[in-house]
Design a protein around this motif. Structure first.
Motif, PDB file in Angstrom:
ATOM      1  N   THR A 155       0.953  -1.319   0.076  1.00 29.11           N
ATOM      2  CA  THR A 155      -0.038   0.050   0.057  1.00 29.11           C
ATOM      3  C   THR A 155       0.697   1.201   0.030  1.00 29.11           C
ATOM      4  O   THR A 155       0.346   2.528  -0.101  1.00 29.11           O
ATOM      5  CB  THR A 155      -0.841  -0.015   1.188  1.00 29.11           C
ATOM      6  N   TRP A 156       2.189   1.175   0.155  1.00 31.15           N
ATOM      7  CA  TRP A 156       3.011   2.268   0.214  1.00 31.15           C
ATOM      8  C   TRP A 156       4.091   2.245  -0.467  1.00 31.15           C
ATOM      9  O   TRP A 156       4.934   3.281  -0.692  1.00 31.15           O
ATOM     10  CB  TRP A 156       3.338   2.556   1.761  1.00 31.15           C
ATOM     11  N   VAL A 157       4.740   1.236  -0.756  1.00 28.91           N
ATOM     12  CA  VAL A 157       5.813   0.791  -1.579  1.00 28.91           C
ATOM     13  C   VAL A 157       5.828   1.315  -2.968  1.00 28.91           C
ATOM     14  O   VAL A 157       4.707   1.082  -3.709  1.00 28.91           O
ATOM     15  CB  VAL A 157       6.638  -0.418  -1.489  1.00 28.91           C
ATOM     16  N   THR A 158       6.554   2.139  -3.683  1.00 29.31           N
ATOM     17  CA  THR A 158       6.435   2.491  -5.230  1.00 29.31           C
ATOM     18  C   THR A 158       6.570   1.448  -5.924  1.00 29.31           C
ATOM     19  O   THR A 158       7.228   0.153  -5.968  1.00 29.31           O
ATOM     20  CB  THR A 158       7.674   3.703  -5.385  1.00 29.31           C
ATOM     21  N   LYS A 159       6.107   1.797  -7.369  1.00 30.12           N
ATOM     22  CA  LYS A 159       6.025   0.833  -8.307  1.00 30.12           C
ATOM     23  C   LYS A 159       7.392   0.345  -8.767  1.00 30.12           C
ATOM     24  O   LYS A 159       7.561  -0.725  -9.078  1.00 30.12           O
ATOM     25  CB  LYS A 159       5.004   1.173  -9.482  1.00 30.12           C
ATOM     26  N   GLU A 160       8.154   1.543  -8.687  1.00 26.83           N
ATOM     27  CA  GLU A 160       9.733   1.153  -9.149  1.00 26.83           C
ATOM     28  C   GLU A 160      10.123   0.130  -8.276  1.00 26.83           C
ATOM     29  O   GLU A 160      11.002  -0.694  -8.781  1.00 26.83           O
ATOM     30  CB  GLU A 160      10.255   2.750  -9.302  1.00 26.83           C
ATOM     31  N   ILE A 161      10.118   0.505  -6.984  1.00 29.04           N
ATOM     32  CA  ILE A 161      10.776  -0.640  -6.040  1.00 29.04           C
ATOM     33  C   ILE A 161      10.117  -2.144  -6.196  1.00 29.04           C
ATOM     34  O   ILE A 161      10.870  -2.900  -6.164  1.00 29.04           O
ATOM     35  CB  ILE A 161      10.654  -0.293  -4.607  1.00 29.04           C
ATOM     36  N   LEU A 162       8.782  -2.280  -6.242  1.00 33.71           N
ATOM     37  CA  LEU A 162       8.074  -3.331  -6.444  1.00 33.71           C
ATOM     38  C   LEU A 162       8.805  -4.121  -7.550  1.00 33.71           C
ATOM     39  O   LEU A 162       8.952  -5.343  -7.744  1.00 33.71           O
ATOM     40  CB  LEU A 162       6.723  -3.178  -6.381  1.00 33.71           C
ATOM     41  N   THR A 163       8.751  -3.507  -8.750  1.00 30.72           N
ATOM     42  CA  THR A 163       9.143  -3.990 -10.075  1.00 30.72           C
ATOM     43  C   THR A 163      10.910  -4.395  -9.944  1.00 30.72           C
ATOM     44  O   THR A 163      11.079  -5.650 -10.450  1.00 30.72           O
ATOM     45  CB  THR A 163       9.247  -2.928 -11.054  1.00 30.72           C
ATOM     46  N   ARG A 164      11.541  -3.770  -9.281  1.00 34.47           N
ATOM     47  CA  ARG A 164      12.788  -4.169  -8.883  1.00 34.47           C
ATOM     48  C   ARG A 164      13.009  -5.331  -8.273  1.00 34.47           C
ATOM     49  O   ARG A 164      13.940  -6.326  -8.275  1.00 34.47           O
ATOM     50  CB  ARG A 164      13.651  -2.838  -8.358  1.00 34.47           C
ATOM     51  N   LEU A 165      12.011  -5.414  -6.948  1.00 30.75           N
ATOM     52  CA  LEU A 165      12.002  -6.567  -6.383  1.00 30.75           C
ATOM     53  C   LEU A 165      11.759  -7.881  -6.710  1.00 30.75           C
ATOM     54  O   LEU A 165      12.319  -8.935  -6.790  1.00 30.75           O
ATOM     55  CB  LEU A 165      11.061  -6.245  -5.113  1.00 30.75           C
ATOM     56  N   HIS A 166      10.673  -7.656  -7.842  1.00 27.97           N
ATOM     57  CA  HIS A 166      10.194  -8.724  -8.705  1.00 27.97           C
ATOM     58  C   HIS A 166      11.306  -9.297  -9.515  1.00 27.97           C
ATOM     59  O   HIS A 166      11.684 -10.636  -9.602  1.00 27.97           O
ATOM     60  CB  HIS A 166       8.931  -8.334  -9.525  1.00 27.97           C
ATOM     61  N   LYS A 167      12.045  -8.643 -10.353  1.00 29.50           N
ATOM     62  CA  LYS A 167      13.182  -8.836 -11.114  1.00 29.50           C
ATOM     63  C   LYS A 167      14.175  -9.578 -10.249  1.00 29.50           C
ATOM     64  O   LYS A 167      14.682 -10.580 -10.515  1.00 29.50           O
ATOM     65  CB  LYS A 167      13.786  -7.762 -11.886  1.00 29.50           C
ATOM     66  N   GLU A 168      14.523  -9.284  -8.915  1.00 30.03           N
ATOM     67  CA  GLU A 168      15.477  -9.958  -8.288  1.00 30.03           C
ATOM     68  C   GLU A 168      15.028 -11.275  -7.839  1.00 30.03           C
ATOM     69  O   GLU A 168      16.070 -12.197  -7.527  1.00 30.03           O
ATOM     70  CB  GLU A 168      15.890  -8.948  -6.990  1.00 30.03           C
ATOM     71  N   LEU A 169      13.803 -11.340  -7.413  1.00 27.81           N
ATOM     72  CA  LEU A 169      13.233 -12.550  -7.085  1.00 27.81           C
ATOM     73  C   LEU A 169      13.248 -13.619  -8.235  1.00 27.81           C
ATOM     74  O   LEU A 169      13.561 -14.966  -8.009  1.00 27.81           O
ATOM     75  CB  LEU A 169      11.828 -12.277  -6.397  1.00 27.81           C
ATOM     76  N   VAL A 170      12.784 -13.256  -9.510  1.00 26.43           N
ATOM     77  CA  VAL A 170      13.052 -14.186 -10.719  1.00 26.43           C
ATOM     78  C   VAL A 170      14.346 -14.514 -10.725  1.00 26.43           C
ATOM     79  O   VAL A 170      14.612 -15.678 -11.125  1.00 26.43           O
ATOM     80  CB  VAL A 170      12.217 -13.527 -11.719  1.00 26.43           C
ATOM     81  N   GLY A 171      15.250 -13.470 -10.652  1.00 28.31           N
ATOM     82  CA  GLY A 171      16.686 -13.896 -10.952  1.00 28.31           C
ATOM     83  C   GLY A 171      17.340 -14.975  -9.919  1.00 28.31           C
ATOM     84  O   GLY A 171      18.312 -15.624 -10.322  1.00 28.31           O
ATOM     85  N   LEU A 172      16.761 -14.904  -8.740  1.00 34.33           N
ATOM     86  CA  LEU A 172      17.332 -15.927  -7.708  1.00 34.33           C
ATOM     87  C   LEU A 172      16.942 -17.312  -8.378  1.00 34.33           C
ATOM     88  O   LEU A 172      17.799 -18.174  -8.201  1.00 34.33           O
ATOM     89  CB  LEU A 172      16.361 -15.866  -6.307  1.00 34.33           C
ATOM     90  N   TRP A 173      15.794 -17.590  -9.071  1.00 30.02           N
ATOM     91  CA  TRP A 173      15.400 -18.983  -9.612  1.00 30.02           C
ATOM     92  C   TRP A 173      16.232 -19.218 -10.708  1.00 30.02           C
ATOM     93  O   TRP A 173      16.913 -20.384 -10.889  1.00 30.02           O
ATOM     94  CB  TRP A 173      13.892 -18.911  -9.896  1.00 30.02           C
ATOM     95  N   GLU A 174      16.371 -18.004 -11.642  1.00 25.53           N
ATOM     96  CA  GLU A 174      17.349 -18.321 -12.613  1.00 25.53           C
ATOM     97  C   GLU A 174      18.832 -18.752 -12.315  1.00 25.53           C
ATOM     98  O   GLU A 174      19.524 -19.454 -13.244  1.00 25.53           O
ATOM     99  CB  GLU A 174      17.370 -16.962 -13.503  1.00 25.53           C
ATOM    100  N   GLU A 175      19.153 -18.501 -11.442  1.00 28.60           N
ATOM    101  CA  GLU A 175      20.508 -18.682 -11.020  1.00 28.60           C
ATOM    102  C   GLU A 175      20.807 -19.968 -10.573  1.00 28.60           C
ATOM    103  O   GLU A 175      21.900 -20.797 -10.907  1.00 28.60           O
ATOM    104  CB  GLU A 175      21.183 -17.885  -9.472  1.00 28.60           C
ATOM    105  N   ILE A 176      19.932 -20.740  -9.990  1.00 34.71           N
ATOM    106  CA  ILE A 176      20.117 -22.276  -9.356  1.00 34.71           C
ATOM    107  C   ILE A 176      18.992 -23.289 -10.062  1.00 34.71           C
ATOM    108  O   ILE A 176      19.218 -24.276 -10.152  1.00 34.71           O
ATOM    109  CB  ILE A 176      19.680 -22.388  -7.941  1.00 34.71           C
ATOM    110  N   ARG A 177      17.957 -22.716 -10.803  1.00 37.82           N
ATOM    111  CA  ARG A 177      16.712 -23.483 -11.262  1.00 37.82           C
ATOM    112  C   ARG A 177      16.483 -24.579 -10.497  1.00 37.82           C
ATOM    113  O   ARG A 177      16.557 -25.867 -10.899  1.00 37.82           O
ATOM    114  CB  ARG A 177      17.301 -23.686 -12.843  1.00 37.82           C
ATOM    115  N   ASP A 178      16.181 -24.349  -9.134  1.00 42.17           N
ATOM    116  CA  ASP A 178      15.674 -25.385  -8.249  1.00 42.17           C
ATOM    117  C   ASP A 178      14.764 -24.705  -7.251  1.00 42.17           C
ATOM    118  O   ASP A 178      14.135 -23.753  -7.437  1.00 42.17           O
ATOM    119  CB  ASP A 178      16.949 -25.901  -7.601  1.00 42.17           C
TER     120      ASP A 178
END
Length: 506
Positions: free
Chosen positions: A99-122
């Motif tokens: 309800t308070w975090v900006t869209k830019e920060i949420l988008t950055r967080l989403h990319k970081e979380l998806v990147g965690l799977w791409e590193e180990i694919r597990d």
């Protein structure tokens, strides 16, 4: 903003199929994070608490400096759905809402979380949640240090309210010893004072503050801990001599207006949180205002003996120059006290009062805040208009005031009824004052309204006989409007003309 709505499943962790690799991973994570709520056999939602350590300064977008230090922010809502091809071929479907975090920060967080799977694919559920928790501890800033979090001004009320409630919930879970009765009590029965953070039980505080306000001793509405640094006497401002005004100044100088020397006490909002009645809190506000006015030597009171209420300008000046920051305790007072103990000086705390400003003749009007009586703040008599000469009691006349009086005596006539001065620019010597009085410009005598010109046709009036139009054009000086010299006070013609020359009428 409302938190995102979710469809909560009736499934429990025990209902999950432990032979299913996706369900088994969700069940394992739920034991580590019991706040996890199932949305289905392969999906869940989890609130991520945002409680940065240490608390982080927050700058609201309309401010240039940090407005608040916040310890708890509204949580993020993490929603995860595991597709059939997870974890080897497809990443988890991740959604992060706030309800308070900006869209830019949420988008950055989403990319970081998806990147965690791409590193180990597990299997990465625990890694994803742990990464969010770590970012939340930093309030999603790139670095801690002195960097502040910038948030929209529209969210200020929401964030402050959430932080206050979270701190209260955290405080209520503890056990504390009251500094007055010395008994250990649960947090729900205690109160932490702001901003010194000393703890007392609510019963002791309310009894003491109720008695103090009822008896009118509002200076005791403070922390009851004897060693509290906020209870130490404030330093006085250094002596300051006002700059003297020129000798020929026509203005009256009021007393200097230093900051009122008042001991700051608890804010009314804290008394309301303690449960004091609205009547007591209102009485507290009124008594504090009265104490602030009484402490200020520049306060102007109604001259009526039966009233004596402060003037409206005094109330406005109190709000402008003293303000709630000096009446009630804030975090800033605590900072100043800590700086004093360290031997440091704060530039604006011990400022000398500004030089007094003269009262212009158009600023002498004041009005009582109670009876609405209009009076002059220089002579304290009923309002007489902007252009009447007045002075404080026993105040000597300035050179310019003496020159003005001499000019008015020489070039103006005074209404015999209201005393208003009249200067004639042109025309006859029959005057009609604003108070409807007819009088003679030459001698100041009353004229009959029914026949005002009889005065100028009577031989008994030697001074004014046949002189209705004398000085019609200002005694030969058009636009000057000079009153002819009084024969009883003869003056040299050349000297008189030299005197009146600097006073042309516009």
């Amino acid at each position: 903003m409302e938190p995102p709505s979710l469809h909560i499943s009736s499934l429990s962790i025990d209902d999950l199929d432990q032979d299913d690799e996706r369900s088994s991973e969700i069940a394992t994570v739920s034991y580590i994070f019991p706040e996890l709520t199932l949305l289905g056999p392969h999906s869940f939602t989890l609130p991520i608490a945002v409680s940065p350590v240490p608390p982080i300064p927050v700058v609201f977008s309309d401010e240039s400096v940090a407005g608040r230090t916040i310890s708890h922010f509204p949580p993020l809502q993490l929603t995860v759905t595991l597709p059939e091809s997870y974890p080897l071929e497809a990443p988890p479907n991740i959604k992060v809402e706030s309800t308070w975090v900006t869209k830019e920060i949420l988008t950055r967080l989403h990319k970081e979380l998806v990147g965690l799977w791409e590193e180990i694919r597990d299997q990465v559920l625990y890694v994803v949640i742990d990464h969010l928790v770590q970012k939340a501890e930093e309030a999603f800033t790139h670095s801690r240090g002195t960097e502040s979090l910038v948030v929209s001004k529209d969210l200020e009320e929401e964030l402050i309210a959430f932080n206050k409630k979270s701190l209260k919930d955290e405080f209520d879970k503890g056990t504390y010893e009251c500094g007055v009765c010395l008994e250990p009590k649960k947090g729900k029965a205690c109160h932490k004072l702001f901003p010194c953070n000393h703890v007392f039980c609510i019963s002791c505080l309310t009894d003491y503050y109720t008695t103090s306000i009822t008896e009118g001793d509002v200076s005791n509405v403070k922390c009851m801990e004897p060693s509290c640094i906020l209870n130490k006497k404030q330093k006085h401002a250094p002596e300051h001599q006002p700059t003297p005004l020129p000798k020929d100044s026509v203005h009256e100088t009021p007393p200097p207006r230093p900051k009122a020397i008042l001991f700051p006490t608890l804010p009314p909002e804290e008394l309301e949180d303690l449960g004091l009645s609205s009547e007591l809190v209102t009485r507290y506000r009124v008594l504090k205002q009265k104490a602030a006015l009484d402490a200020d030597p520049a306060t102007i009171y109604c001259p009526r003996s039966w009233c004596q209420a402060p003037s409206r300008s005094s109330l406005e000046e109190m709000d402008k120059n003293i303000g709630t920051r000096d009446l009630y305790l804030t975090e800033r007072h605590l900072e100043f006290k800590k700086a004093e103990l360290k031997g440091q000086d704060k530039d604006d705390e011990d400022e000398a009062p500004a030089d007094p400003q003269p009262i212009h003749h158009t600023e002498r009007l004041d009005v009582c805040s109670s009876c609405a009586y209009s009076f002059c703040k220089v002579c304290f008599k009923g309002w007489h208009g902007d252009y009447v000469i007045c002075r404080r009691k026993n105040a000597p006349k300035t050179e310019e005031e003496l020159a003005t009086e001499e000019y008015l005596h020489s070039a103006a006539a005074q209404c015999p009824t209201c005393g208003a001065h009249v200067i004639k620019s042109y025309g006859c010597n029959h005057m009609l004052c604003r108070c409807k009085t007819h009088f003679c410009f030459l001698c100041g005598a009353y004229l009959m309204a029914s026949d005002p010109y009889k005065h100028f046709n009577s031989k008994e009036n030697e001074r004014c006989y046949m002189k209705l139009w004398e000085g019609e054009d200002g005694d030969g000086m058009a636009g000057i409007g000079v009153r002819p010299p009084d024969p009883d006070h003869p003056e040299e013609e050349d000297d008189f003309e030299d005197f009146i020359a600097p006073f042309p009428l516009e």
